[in-house]
Design a protein around this motif. Structure first.
Motif, PDB file in Angstrom:
ATOM      1  N   LYS A   3     -40.843 -13.997  -7.887  1.00 53.01           N
ATOM      2  CA  LYS A   3     -41.103 -15.236  -7.460  1.00 53.01           C
ATOM      3  C   LYS A   3     -40.123 -16.090  -8.388  1.00 53.01           C
ATOM      4  O   LYS A   3     -38.972 -15.637  -8.754  1.00 53.01           O
ATOM      5  N   GLU A 106     -43.908 -27.700   3.490  1.00 49.29           N
ATOM      6  CA  GLU A 106     -44.005 -26.891   4.449  1.00 49.29           C
ATOM      7  C   GLU A 106     -42.925 -25.751   4.653  1.00 49.29           C
ATOM      8  O   GLU A 106     -41.969 -26.258   5.138  1.00 49.29           O
ATOM      9  N   SER A 110     -46.038 -21.544   7.573  1.00 57.09           N
ATOM     10  CA  SER A 110     -46.976 -20.171   6.867  1.00 57.09           C
ATOM     11  C   SER A 110     -46.978 -20.310   5.646  1.00 57.09           C
ATOM     12  O   SER A 110     -47.579 -19.454   4.854  1.00 57.09           O
ATOM     13  N   GLY A 111     -46.458 -21.289   4.895  1.00 54.85           N
ATOM     14  CA  GLY A 111     -46.485 -21.254   3.516  1.00 54.85           C
ATOM     15  C   GLY A 111     -45.588 -22.719   2.888  1.00 54.85           C
ATOM     16  O   GLY A 111     -45.589 -23.503   3.791  1.00 54.85           O
ATOM     17  N   PHE A 112     -45.308 -22.788   1.607  1.00 54.56           N
ATOM     18  CA  PHE A 112     -44.585 -23.749   1.268  1.00 54.56           C
ATOM     19  C   PHE A 112     -43.719 -23.443  -0.227  1.00 54.56           C
ATOM     20  O   PHE A 112     -44.131 -22.288  -0.671  1.00 54.56           O
ATOM     21  N   ASN A 113     -42.902 -24.395  -0.265  1.00 50.08           N
ATOM     22  CA  ASN A 113     -42.010 -24.352  -1.477  1.00 50.08           C
ATOM     23  C   ASN A 113     -41.885 -25.632  -2.170  1.00 50.08           C
ATOM     24  O   ASN A 113     -42.326 -26.348  -1.387  1.00 50.08           O
ATOM     25  N   GLY A 132     -40.830 -19.583  -2.169  1.00 43.35           N
ATOM     26  CA  GLY A 132     -41.831 -19.639  -1.063  1.00 43.35           C
ATOM     27  C   GLY A 132     -43.041 -18.998  -1.612  1.00 43.35           C
ATOM     28  O   GLY A 132     -43.041 -17.978  -2.230  1.00 43.35           O
ATOM     29  N   TYR A 133     -44.260 -19.707  -1.357  1.00 45.14           N
ATOM     30  CA  TYR A 133     -45.615 -19.325  -1.523  1.00 45.14           C
ATOM     31  C   TYR A 133     -46.400 -19.354  -0.215  1.00 45.14           C
ATOM     32  O   TYR A 133     -46.387 -20.335   0.386  1.00 45.14           O
ATOM     33  N   SER A 134     -47.294 -18.443   0.072  1.00 44.63           N
ATOM     34  CA  SER A 134     -48.268 -18.411   1.126  1.00 44.63           C
ATOM     35  C   SER A 134     -49.632 -18.856   0.729  1.00 44.63           C
ATOM     36  O   SER A 134     -50.409 -19.277   1.587  1.00 44.63           O
ATOM     37  N   LYS A 135     -49.995 -18.715  -0.701  1.00 44.27           N
ATOM     38  CA  LYS A 135     -51.374 -19.176  -1.223  1.00 44.27           C
ATOM     39  C   LYS A 135     -51.143 -19.930  -2.137  1.00 44.27           C
ATOM     40  O   LYS A 135     -50.473 -19.797  -3.205  1.00 44.27           O
ATOM     41  N   ASN A 138     -51.709 -18.307  -5.886  1.00 43.52           N
ATOM     42  CA  ASN A 138     -50.487 -17.504  -6.525  1.00 43.52           C
ATOM     43  C   ASN A 138     -50.435 -17.811  -7.902  1.00 43.52           C
ATOM     44  O   ASN A 138     -50.140 -18.798  -8.542  1.00 43.52           O
TER      45      ASN A 138
END
Length: 327
Positions: A3, A106, A110-113, A132-135, A138
């Motif tokens: 990441k 967003e 499906s996720g965000f950064n 990018g992160y989906s949860k 994390n």
């Protein structure tokens, strides 16, 4: 998969937001190398120069990904300048005084950064400063929020001058009359197209032989679908939004005022700025009002205005906040 990576020192912060591409590039390198090995054993008859050139182009793809993975964003507290580099190559810089914020953004629903936005283009594409992160749980994201964001605040915003917003008197996006501000919106095109679509359905109904060779389902769709689109366009074209300072309400009227919905100023939580893409291509930015309905205990969004560019959005928000009494 790796990441976001970062290095923190007293006067600088270096972030590697695309290090995850390193693993992707290595995987592609192995796969393409195996493919090249297979071709070299099974395909014969081509000149050595052509073959090597073709293999070199194939290997260039994963190597380019690995190179891009070394993209880094450097916050230099001494010069108060942000530098962006790909490996050792400088590709741009931003003075700290032109940095508006670093916010979550967003990613494809499906996720965000996290992205950095400039004051000169507050709602543009932004500069990527995280993977990018989906949860939200994390562990790398939590560490980023606890270590990197406070360091950015320390370097960029701690010593930045506070410039208060100025009350606006010359409105560009609203027309005022007696304390009521009508949101300007050119809808003539939608109105004309809507009438044309409805006219197409009427023409088909008066020409029963026009779709005689079509099945019943196809005939129904081809007949009434244009009318449905036309009515939707007319609905949009005959709608307007007013900010009424006397009643302290946002009023949406439809069909020349026959239908109204009213929302108190105090129920408006915030403005949402939504950047839209179609097939990964930018297709405009929408400004929406997020409103809480206490009687129903739910949130609704009211579409206010669409923009093709982004540089006028901040002005629009300043005008709306002036009317609301927030500036």
């Amino acid at each position: 998969m790796a990441k976001t990576k970062w290095i923190i020192s007293p006067g600088t912060l270096t972030i590697y937001p695309k290090r995850n591409l390193r693993i992707v590039g290595l995987i592609f390198f192995v796969l393409i190398a195996a493919f090249i090995f297979y071709l070299s054993r099974s395909v014969q008859g081509y000149s050595a120069g052509l073959t090597l050139g073709y293999y070199g182009c194939l290997l260039l793809i994963p190597l380019l990904l690995i190179f891009i993975a070394e993209t880094k964003v450097i916050f230099d507290g001494n010069s108060r300048i942000l530098y962006k580099k790909i490996a050792f190559l400088p590709i741009g810089s931003i003075p700290f005084d032109d940095i508006a914020s670093v916010e979550p953004y967003e990613v494809l629903g499906s996720g965000f950064n996290y992205k950095l936005f400039r004051k000169s283009n507050r709602h543009g594409r932004g500069l990527l400063v995280s993977a990018g992160y989906s949860k939200a749980t994390n562990t790398n994201l939590i560490a980023f929020q606890q270590e990197v964001l406070p360091k950015i605040d320390e370097l960029v915003f701690a010593h930045a001058p506070v410039i208060p917003k100025q009350t606006i008197y010359d409105f560009r996006f609203f027309s005022e009359e007696g304390g009521t501000y009508l949101l300007r919106d050119n809808k003539i095109g939608s109105f004309i197209i809507g009438l044309i679509m409805i006219g197409a359905t009427i023409a088909i109904l008066f020409s029963p032989g026009f779709l005689a060779n079509e099945g019943s389902i196809q005939k129904t769709l081809l007949t009434y679908f244009p009318a449905a689109i036309g009515l939707a366009l007319l609905f949009a074209a005959t709608s307007n939004i007013r900010f009424d300072q006397n009643q302290r309400k946002i009023i949406r009227s439809t069909f020349a005022g026959r239908f109204k919905k009213e929302y108190p100023f105090d129920d408006l939580i915030r403005f949402q700025v939504i950047r839209k893409t179609t097939n990964f291509i930018y297709s405009g930015t929408e400004v929406r009002a997020e409103i809480f309905l206490p009687a129903k205990n739910k949130m609704v969004t009211l579409n206010l205005k669409s923009f093709i560019g982004t540089k006028k959005i901040e002005r629009f928000l300043d005008e709306a906040n002036t009317i609301l009494g927030r500036i």
